[in-house]
Motif scaffolding. Structure first.
Motif, PDB file in Angstrom:
ATOM      1  N   ILE A   1       0.857  -1.179   0.000  1.00 48.08           N
ATOM      2  CA  ILE A   1       0.000   0.000   0.000  1.00 48.08           C
ATOM      3  C   ILE A   1       0.895   1.232   0.000  1.00 48.08           C
ATOM      4  CG2 ILE A   1      -1.856   1.234   1.177  1.00 48.08           C
ATOM      5  CD1 ILE A   1      -2.579  -1.412   2.557  1.00 48.08           C
ATOM      6  N   VAL A   2       0.650   2.127  -0.974  1.00 47.11           N
ATOM      7  CA  VAL A   2       1.449   3.340  -1.108  1.00 47.11           C
ATOM      8  C   VAL A   2       0.581   4.539  -0.787  1.00 47.11           C
ATOM      9  CG1 VAL A   2       2.806   4.781  -2.674  1.00 47.11           C
ATOM     10  CG2 VAL A   2       2.947   2.275  -2.833  1.00 47.11           C
TER      11      VAL A   2
ATOM     12  N   GLU B   1       1.731  -3.125  10.372  1.00 48.11           N
ATOM     13  CA  GLU B   1       0.888  -2.205  11.113  1.00 48.11           C
ATOM     14  C   GLU B   1       1.101  -0.753  10.686  1.00 48.11           C
ATOM     15  OE1 GLU B   1      -1.513  -2.742  13.317  1.00 48.11           O
ATOM     16  OE2 GLU B   1      -1.327  -4.918  13.088  1.00 48.11           O
ATOM     17  N   GLU B   2       2.356  -0.356  10.540  1.00 51.11           N
ATOM     18  CA  GLU B   2       2.680   1.049  10.326  1.00 51.11           C
ATOM     19  C   GLU B   2       3.226   1.313   8.927  1.00 51.11           C
ATOM     20  OE1 GLU B   2       2.041   3.371  12.511  1.00 51.11           O
ATOM     21  OE2 GLU B   2       1.359   1.956  14.064  1.00 51.11           O
ATOM     22  N   PHE B   3       2.910   2.526   8.414  1.00 50.16           N
ATOM     23  CA  PHE B   3       3.521   2.990   7.182  1.00 50.16           C
ATOM     24  C   PHE B   3       4.938   3.484   7.477  1.00 50.16           C
ATOM     25  CE2 PHE B   3      -0.843   3.063   5.803  1.00 50.16           C
ATOM     26  CZ  PHE B   3      -0.775   2.841   4.428  1.00 50.16           C
ATOM     27  N   LYS B   4       5.835   3.275   6.546  1.00 56.13           N
ATOM     28  CA  LYS B   4       7.210   3.728   6.664  1.00 56.13           C
ATOM     29  C   LYS B   4       7.507   4.734   5.567  1.00 56.13           C
ATOM     30  CE  LYS B   4       8.675  -0.744   8.520  1.00 56.13           C
ATOM     31  NZ  LYS B   4       9.558  -1.926   8.315  1.00 56.13           N
ATOM     32  N   ALA B   5       8.270   5.774   5.915  1.00 57.54           N
ATOM     33  CA  ALA B   5       8.627   6.795   4.935  1.00 57.54           C
ATOM     34  C   ALA B   5       9.394   6.175   3.780  1.00 57.54           C
ATOM     35  CB  ALA B   5       9.448   7.890   5.601  1.00 57.54           C
ATOM     36  N   LEU B   6       9.126   6.706   2.596  1.00 58.29           N
ATOM     37  CA  LEU B   6       9.757   6.188   1.391  1.00 58.29           C
ATOM     38  C   LEU B   6      10.269   7.365   0.562  1.00 58.29           C
ATOM     39  CD1 LEU B   6      10.307   3.699  -0.477  1.00 58.29           C
ATOM     40  CD2 LEU B   6       8.041   4.119  -1.479  1.00 58.29           C
ATOM     41  N   GLY B   7      11.413   7.207  -0.064  1.00 58.30           N
ATOM     42  CA  GLY B   7      11.940   8.262  -0.918  1.00 58.30           C
ATOM     43  C   GLY B   7      12.884   9.187  -0.177  1.00 58.30           C
ATOM     44  N   SER B   8      13.117  10.363  -0.757  1.00 56.77           N
ATOM     45  CA  SER B   8      14.038  11.352  -0.184  1.00 56.77           C
ATOM     46  C   SER B   8      13.288  12.319   0.720  1.00 56.77           C
ATOM     47  CB  SER B   8      14.741  12.133  -1.297  1.00 56.77           C
ATOM     48  OG  SER B   8      15.500  11.271  -2.117  1.00 56.77           O
ATOM     49  N   ALA B   9      13.859  12.618   1.863  1.00 58.56           N
ATOM     50  CA  ALA B   9      13.198  13.474   2.857  1.00 58.56           C
ATOM     51  C   ALA B   9      13.064  14.916   2.396  1.00 58.56           C
ATOM     52  CB  ALA B   9      13.965  13.419   4.177  1.00 58.56           C
ATOM     53  N   ASP B  10      13.828  15.338   1.392  1.00 54.53           N
ATOM     54  CA  ASP B  10      13.755  16.725   0.935  1.00 54.53           C
ATOM     55  C   ASP B  10      12.961  16.878  -0.363  1.00 54.53           C
ATOM     56  OD1 ASP B  10      15.608  15.339  -0.538  1.00 54.53           O
ATOM     57  OD2 ASP B  10      17.080  16.965  -0.631  1.00 54.53           O
ATOM     58  N   TYR B  11      12.146  15.871  -0.706  1.00 52.75           N
ATOM     59  CA  TYR B  11      11.308  15.938  -1.911  1.00 52.75           C
ATOM     60  C   TYR B  11       9.829  15.984  -1.545  1.00 52.75           C
ATOM     61  CZ  TYR B  11      14.805  15.332  -5.573  1.00 52.75           C
ATOM     62  OH  TYR B  11      15.838  15.531  -6.451  1.00 52.75           O
ATOM     63  N   VAL B  12       9.082  16.746  -2.339  1.00 55.51           N
ATOM     64  CA  VAL B  12       7.622  16.773  -2.248  1.00 55.51           C
ATOM     65  C   VAL B  12       7.075  15.870  -3.351  1.00 55.51           C
ATOM     66  CG1 VAL B  12       5.549  18.195  -2.410  1.00 55.51           C
ATOM     67  CG2 VAL B  12       7.609  19.094  -1.304  1.00 55.51           C
TER      68      VAL B  12
END
Length: 517
Positions: free
Chosen positions: A299-300, A321-332
């Protein structure tokens, strides 16, 4: 001597005519007083150059070049041998043959030439319902012998739907008009309707979402009650759609509505199950999609909570259970950087990579581009430099619209430079089987075109909705002032269905088209 010679010539002509069993004589014909559909397309007999006609209470079909091929036949004309008709495996789109208004009665004639069907000569003098010629086109009677035995067509007549003619090998699309107690229009809201599996879902009166079986629409069951609108005395505005990628191709019905204000409110996405129960799929401003892979579903989530902020892409695997951050932290992610900062729902997964729009936060020069994000490493990579507001992936090709509204395409495999497809701007587009459909801008009438064709597929018709299904169809619903209000295209670009009746809703599921006027 001259008189004797003329008599001999006349006698010779009569002998040829008599030996060929070809006698031409006139008959009176009328236009049908009932509806006619051919391969699910509603025929406008009143304004057609070659309308279907009726003689001796039998409907006759015109064997024009396009009409015959639309129903799987091939016609060949020769001045010496006459007309030959045979079955063909080729498929052909529908052609209107539009003209000025027809009268209700005309005179037709019988052919003066020979006619063969599947290699067999037709003795028109012995036919109870003879072949006819009208406006220089040969017409065949829709008897069982010709329509079914020789041509392989299906046809039926009912008081409700009129005459329906089809070639079973031409399309598997089954068309059904449904009549349901849908809620009336409210303000800008048209209502809600979709089909998933064996059920139709629709918005009824007093904020109730109903489920009704496809095979018995007289039965309906309330499956959801909408909440009241926060700032009014009415119910929220719902939308219904079908996620065709899930439930083994049968699709699941998804209800969406908004509660509260534009900023402090929230969106609800509710799954409507076959058994009449429902479950919350998502709450909040986000674009959530489910993708399958070798290890099960993932699930994205792309957060659309305003204003745009970075590190807004996350995912989880089924069972986690939890979603995890994906990609670069400085991108929208999932936003288009323009004057209005609009949301983007374009989201694809190919192998281990997610494709979506993104831009670098706190970079004034950064533009929105198509990026791919690896779901295992989180690496974010911009595919090419062009600024993009909308895109879709079709096979191994990416099609996109830049910020100005021009269309491009680039290879997904080895592309390093985008190819510009239009030298004019468009307002919307979709692609099926590498056939591009686009909607002109407001100033050009919001008409629907196929790329490469200068004439609109529905001249004068303003597009209200353009839908690309997972089942290999594109359809468009047009405003009530359009010549045709609904047109359906196959993967090869054929117009497989069209109607000039005003259409409120349409939905395609499992090769079945359902529409509601």
């Amino acid at each position: 001597m001259k008189l004797k010679f003329k008599v001999i010539i006349i006698a010779a002509i009569l002998l040829v005519v008599l030996s060929s069993n070809v006698f031409a004589y006139n008959v009176n014909v009328t236009l049908p007083t009932f509806d006619v559909r051919v391969n699910n397309i509603e025929i406008d007999n009143e304004n057609r150059e070659y309308p279907l006609i009726v003689y001796k209470d039998i409907t006759y079909f015109p064997m024009t070049f396009h009409d015959s091929r639309f129903l799987g036949l091939e016609t060949k004309w020769d001045e010496n041998t006459g007309l030959k008709i045979s079955k063909s495996e080729s498929k052909h789109g529908y052609v209107d043959y539009n003209s000025s208004a027809n009268k209700s009665r005309y005179t037709a004639t019988t052919p003066y030439f020979n006619v063969e069907v599947n290699g067999k000569s037709i003795d028109n003098s012995k036919e109870e319902y003879p072949l006819l010629v009208f406006r220089n086109v040969t017409y065949f009677p829709l008897t069982w012998r010709f329509a079914v035995d020789e041509f392989g067509w299906d046809y039926k007549f009912t008081q409700e739907n009129g005459l329906e003619i089809s070639n079973p090998t031409h399309t598997g699309l089954k068309v059904t008009e449904v009549k349901l107690p849908v809620a009336g229009k409210r303000d800008f809201h048209n209502g809600a309707f979709t089909v998933a599996g064996d059920y139709i879902y629709f918005e009824g009166e007093k904020g109730i979402i109903y489920q009704t079986p496809i095979d018995n629409t007289s039965i309906k069951k309330a499956v959801y009650e909408l909440p009241m609108w926060t700032y009014g005395d009415s119910y929220v505005y719902p939308s219904l759609e079908t996620d065709e990628t899930r439930n083994f191709g049968y699709g699941i019905a998804m209800l969406t509505y908004h509660v509260g204000g534009a900023t402090m409110g929230t969106d609800y996405k509710i799954i409507l199950n076959d058994d009449g129960t429902n479950e919350i799929f998502a709450v909040g401003y986000l674009n959530r999609k489910v993708f399958g892979d070798a290890f099960g579903n993932i699930i994205v989530d792309v957060s659309h909570f305003p204003p745009p902020f970075p590190n807004n892409l996350s995912m989880k695997r089924e069972g986690e259970e939890e979603f995890k951050a994906l990609g670069s932290a400085d991108y929208v992610y999932g936003w288009v950087k323009n004057a209005g900062q609009s949301r983007s729902n374009d989201l694809y997964k190919i192998d281990n990579e997610i494709y979506l729009l993104a831009y670098k936060f706190n970079d004034e020069k950064a533009t929105t581009g198509i990026h791919r994000v690896n779901i295992n490493t989180g690496e974010t990579f911009r595919i090419f430099e062009e600024a993009v507001q909308k895109f879709m992936i079709e096979r191994d090709m990416i099609y996109f619209m830049d910020l100005d509204g021009f269309l491009y395409k680039i290879s997904l495999v080895d592309g390093n430079k985008a190819e510009k497809l239009t030298d004019f701007v468009v307002s919307d587009f979709t692609v099926l089987n590498n056939i591009v459909y686009y909607v002109s801008v407001e100033e050009k009438g919001l008409e629907l075109f196929k790329l490469g064709e200068s004439i609109s597929v529905n001249p004068g018709g303003r597009v209200r909705e353009l839908v690309n299904t997972e089942e290999g169809y594109v359809y468009s619903i047009f405003e009530d002032s359009a010549p045709y209000k609904l047109i359906v295209f196959t993967k090869t670009g054929l117009q497989i269905f069209k109607t000039n009746a005003n259409i409120r809703f349409a939905s395609i599921n499992q090769n079945r088209l359902f529409y509601h006027k």
